[in-house]
Scaffold this motif. Structure first.
Motif, PDB file in Angstrom:
ATOM      1  N   GLY A 190      -1.979  21.253  -3.062  1.00  0.00           N
ATOM      2  CA  GLY A 190      -1.221  19.924  -2.719  1.00  0.00           C
ATOM      3  C   GLY A 190      -1.747  18.752  -3.442  1.00  0.00           C
ATOM      4  N   PHE A 191      -1.233  17.731  -3.687  1.00  0.00           N
ATOM      5  CA  PHE A 191      -1.379  16.471  -4.174  1.00  0.00           C
ATOM      6  C   PHE A 191      -1.316  15.306  -3.382  1.00  0.00           C
ATOM      7  N   SER A 192      -2.052  14.336  -3.365  1.00  0.00           N
ATOM      8  CA  SER A 192      -1.840  13.015  -2.534  1.00  0.00           C
ATOM      9  C   SER A 192      -2.438  11.893  -3.284  1.00  0.00           C
ATOM     10  N   TYR A 193      -1.906  10.927  -3.008  1.00  0.00           N
ATOM     11  CA  TYR A 193      -2.357   9.343  -3.340  1.00  0.00           C
ATOM     12  C   TYR A 193      -2.243   8.464  -2.312  1.00  0.00           C
ATOM     13  N   GLY A 194      -3.174   7.805  -2.278  1.00  0.00           N
ATOM     14  CA  GLY A 194      -3.309   6.714  -1.089  1.00  0.00           C
ATOM     15  C   GLY A 194      -3.896   5.407  -1.580  1.00  0.00           C
ATOM     16  N   LYS A 195      -3.465   4.392  -1.225  1.00  0.00           N
ATOM     17  CA  LYS A 195      -3.920   2.999  -1.295  1.00  0.00           C
ATOM     18  C   LYS A 195      -4.125   2.538  -0.068  1.00  0.00           C
ATOM     19  N   ARG A 196      -5.165   1.941   0.207  1.00  0.00           N
ATOM     20  CA  ARG A 196      -5.329   1.363   1.464  1.00  0.00           C
ATOM     21  C   ARG A 196      -6.242   0.147   1.815  1.00  0.00           C
ATOM     22  N   ILE A 197      -6.389  -0.488   2.548  1.00  0.00           N
ATOM     23  CA  ILE A 197      -7.172  -1.782   2.919  1.00  0.00           C
ATOM     24  C   ILE A 197      -8.109  -1.536   4.141  1.00  0.00           C
ATOM     25  N   SER A 198      -9.463  -2.075   3.886  1.00  0.00           N
ATOM     26  CA  SER A 198     -10.266  -2.101   4.860  1.00  0.00           C
ATOM     27  C   SER A 198     -10.932  -3.496   5.127  1.00  0.00           C
ATOM     28  N   HIS A 233      -8.538   3.222  -3.727  1.00  0.00           N
ATOM     29  CA  HIS A 233      -7.485   4.143  -3.970  1.00  0.00           C
ATOM     30  C   HIS A 233      -8.135   5.531  -3.911  1.00  0.00           C
ATOM     31  N   ASN A 234      -7.189   6.514  -3.189  1.00  0.00           N
ATOM     32  CA  ASN A 234      -7.749   7.899  -3.238  1.00  0.00           C
ATOM     33  C   ASN A 234      -6.830   8.894  -3.945  1.00  0.00           C
ATOM     34  N   LEU A 235      -7.439   9.817  -4.453  1.00  0.00           N
ATOM     35  CA  LEU A 235      -6.964  10.682  -5.402  1.00  0.00           C
ATOM     36  C   LEU A 235      -7.085  12.080  -4.774  1.00  0.00           C
ATOM     37  N   ASN A 236      -6.435  13.116  -4.340  1.00  0.00           N
ATOM     38  CA  ASN A 236      -6.874  14.396  -4.041  1.00  0.00           C
ATOM     39  C   ASN A 236      -6.002  15.518  -4.468  1.00  0.00           C
ATOM     40  N   LEU A 237      -6.568  16.625  -4.869  1.00  0.00           N
ATOM     41  CA  LEU A 237      -6.193  17.801  -5.235  1.00  0.00           C
ATOM     42  C   LEU A 237      -6.598  18.975  -4.069  1.00  0.00           C
ATOM     43  N   PHE A 250       0.819  -1.279   0.021  1.00  0.00           N
ATOM     44  CA  PHE A 250      -0.034  -0.026   0.026  1.00  0.00           C
ATOM     45  C   PHE A 250       0.911   1.374  -0.088  1.00  0.00           C
ATOM     46  N   PRO A 251       1.127   1.763  -1.144  1.00  0.00           N
ATOM     47  CA  PRO A 251       1.806   2.915  -1.373  1.00  0.00           C
ATOM     48  C   PRO A 251       1.072   4.299  -0.956  1.00  0.00           C
ATOM     49  N   THR A 252       2.036   5.269  -0.721  1.00  0.00           N
ATOM     50  CA  THR A 252       1.223   6.675  -0.557  1.00  0.00           C
ATOM     51  C   THR A 252       2.426   7.712  -0.758  1.00  0.00           C
ATOM     52  N   PHE A 253       1.615   8.852  -1.278  1.00  0.00           N
ATOM     53  CA  PHE A 253       2.391   9.876  -1.674  1.00  0.00           C
ATOM     54  C   PHE A 253       1.632  11.241  -1.303  1.00  0.00           C
TER      55      PHE A 253
END
Length: 500
Positions: free
Chosen positions: A246-254, A286-290, A230-233
């Protein structure tokens, strides 16, 4: 309905020296008298939308909950900018759902022609253990790394009895036992650093999972073993004092709640029940945020979210058995995109407010009982205003007026109507700020009532729902001990505890 809850928290913190400290805490929760008495009318219509028959179900439910948790935290400073910590948690949880369900059946304009009664006793015991070690180094940027182990053991027993000619007889077809065992091994690493106007952070987390679900009654065993990364940036650029982007990307598990893995049938009435799924898969998101911030006050978030195999409740009518089934299972996918905004404003010295608003499009894709795939989506809106008023010059006597609105929304096969909520609160500091007297009135006009409908393929049903969120509370709290002592305890719930 009546509700009585007791929660106790005991914590001790000890500093061995300037480099070493540890704390121990325990929390006990006991709700011995959670009771509910409900009357649920159900109407059945024919193809011409004419009343065919009806039945009224009266449910008497007792749902006591007991939970005791222990946590331990040890911290050691390796240097001024390096720290090593170790913490562990153990939880023993028990829930008993006892139901006594009585149903009367009617034809149009007639007295009841049939009556039934059954009892169900669902006992669930869960033991959770987790241990985690973390390392932080802020010498040149911030390095964070750690290892974690989590263990879950759960056991559920359902005892079901029908009333036959005045006698309670065990129904072996509905009595069952379910065992669940799960182990998770995880490790993570992240690095953060500022470069002039840039702030960057990147990391990765790896998890290996082993689980076994055993439906003892039916001899069905589900085993899963998997490893996932699960990478994050995250990046933030401050191009002026008033503007940040800002910009962010995150992959997570639930992972699903433990009760959702239980295949037992929890009956609402003779022809309607809820069931879990022991073969549930974890949800990968998968989450993408600007992100954009104006004047350090106005925050905007343009987002996109994609969930694969999300676990949620869907409903369908089984026409062969005339049952309405609510099943918690994995659907194909869920996605949403939209814009959110929030800010805090000071209108006067005695009045401040938090504002939040959002617009999004949400769509769920799922497989119907007929084998076809369906889409359930619509635009949604939400907003809230949280007002805080200082009622005296010392600002130790305060009032709150809060309101929020959620538009119609979707979840799996369901469509929910809109809801609103208005609440009021009064708070007064006493005993030199160590104590507080408060009164809270929630959901004043019962705006949380909803109609929940399903309409796809050959499926059409709806029900009205209200969770009785209206309440009035009067309370007093007081902080004992040394108010200057740093609280080193880890009060946040672990991932395992959040799934109870």
């Amino acid at each position: 309905k009546s509700l009585e809850q007791h929660s106790y928290r005991l914590q001790a913190t000890y500093e061995l020296d300037s480099l070493n400290s540890f704390s121990f805490g325990t929390t006990a929760f006991y709700a011995p008298k959670q009771k509910g008495k409900y009357e649920v009318p159900t109407s059945i219509f024919n193809g011409n939308n004419q009343l065919d028959s009806s039945y009224v179900t009266r449910i008497n439910r007792k749902d006591p909950v007991k939970s005791v948790s222990y946590n331990f935290l040890y911290e050691r400073k390796l240097s001024e900018k390096q720290k090593l910590s170790f913490n562990s948690d153990f939880t023993n949880y028990h829930n008993a759902e006892n139901q006594n369900i009585f149903t009367q059946f009617f034809l149009p304009q007639e007295n009841p022609y049939r009556e039934t009664r059954f009892l169900s006793d669902n006992q669930q015991g869960i033991k959770l253990f987790s241990a985690q070690a973390d390392y932080v180094n802020e010498t040149n940027g911030t390095i964070e790394s750690g290892l974690k182990f989590g263990k879950v053991k759960a056991k559920s027993n359902l005892n079901f009895k029908d009333e036959i000619e005045g006698e309670l007889v065990q129904n072996l077809n509905r009595t069952s036992e379910f065992l669940y065992d799960e182990s998770i091994f995880a490790g993570y690493f992240s690095f953060a650093k500022e470069f002039g106007k840039w702030s960057l952070k990147a990391g990765v987390r790896g998890e290996y999972t082993e689980l076994t679900g055993n439906s003892v009654t039916t001899s069905e065993i589900n085993e899963q073993k998997y490893f996932k990364l699960f990478p994050t940036f995250y990046a933030l650029y401050k191009y002026s004092d008033d503007n940040e982007i800002g910009f962010s990307y995150g992959k997570r598990i639930s992972r699903p709640q433990y009760s959702r893995l239980n295949p037992f049938r929890s009956y609402y009435n003779n022809y309607s029940y809820f069931t879990g799924d022991p073969n549930l898969l974890p949800t990968i998101t998968h989450n993408l945020n600007l992100l954009y911030t104006l004047k350090s006050k106005y925050n905007f978030d343009l987002f996109y979210r994609l969930e694969k195999n999300p676990s949620m409740e869907i409903s369908y009518q089984d026409y062969e058995t005339n049952n309405l089934v609510y099943q918690f299972t994995n659907i194909e996918k869920d996605y949403a995109f939209g814009l959110e905004f929030n800010t805090n404003l000071n209108f006067y010295d005695w009045w401040e407010a938090g504002l939040q608003a959002g617009f999004s499009y949400v769509e769920d894709q799922f497989q119907g009982v007929d084998g076809n795939f369906y889409k359930n989506g619509r635009p949604t809106y939400n907003g809230s205003v949280n007002n805080r008023f200082a009622l005296n010059k010392k600002k130790d006597f305060n009032g709150e007026v809060n309101f929020y609105y959620n538009s119609s929304s979707v979840q799996g096969s369901f469509v929910f109507t809109s809801t609103t909520n208005l609440s009021l609160a009064i708070r007064k500091k006493v005993f030199k700020g160590k104590g507080e007297v408060f009164g809270i009135f929630s959901d004043i006009y019962r705006g949380q009532k909803q109609t929940v409908s399903t309409n796809y393929g050959n499926q059409s049903s709806s029900f009205r729902y209200y969770d009785d969120t209206q309440s009035f509370r009067i309370g007093f709290k007081y902080d004992f001990g040394n108010q200057k002592l740093e609280n080193k305890s880890k009060e946040n719930q672990t991932e395992e505890q959040k799934r109870l």
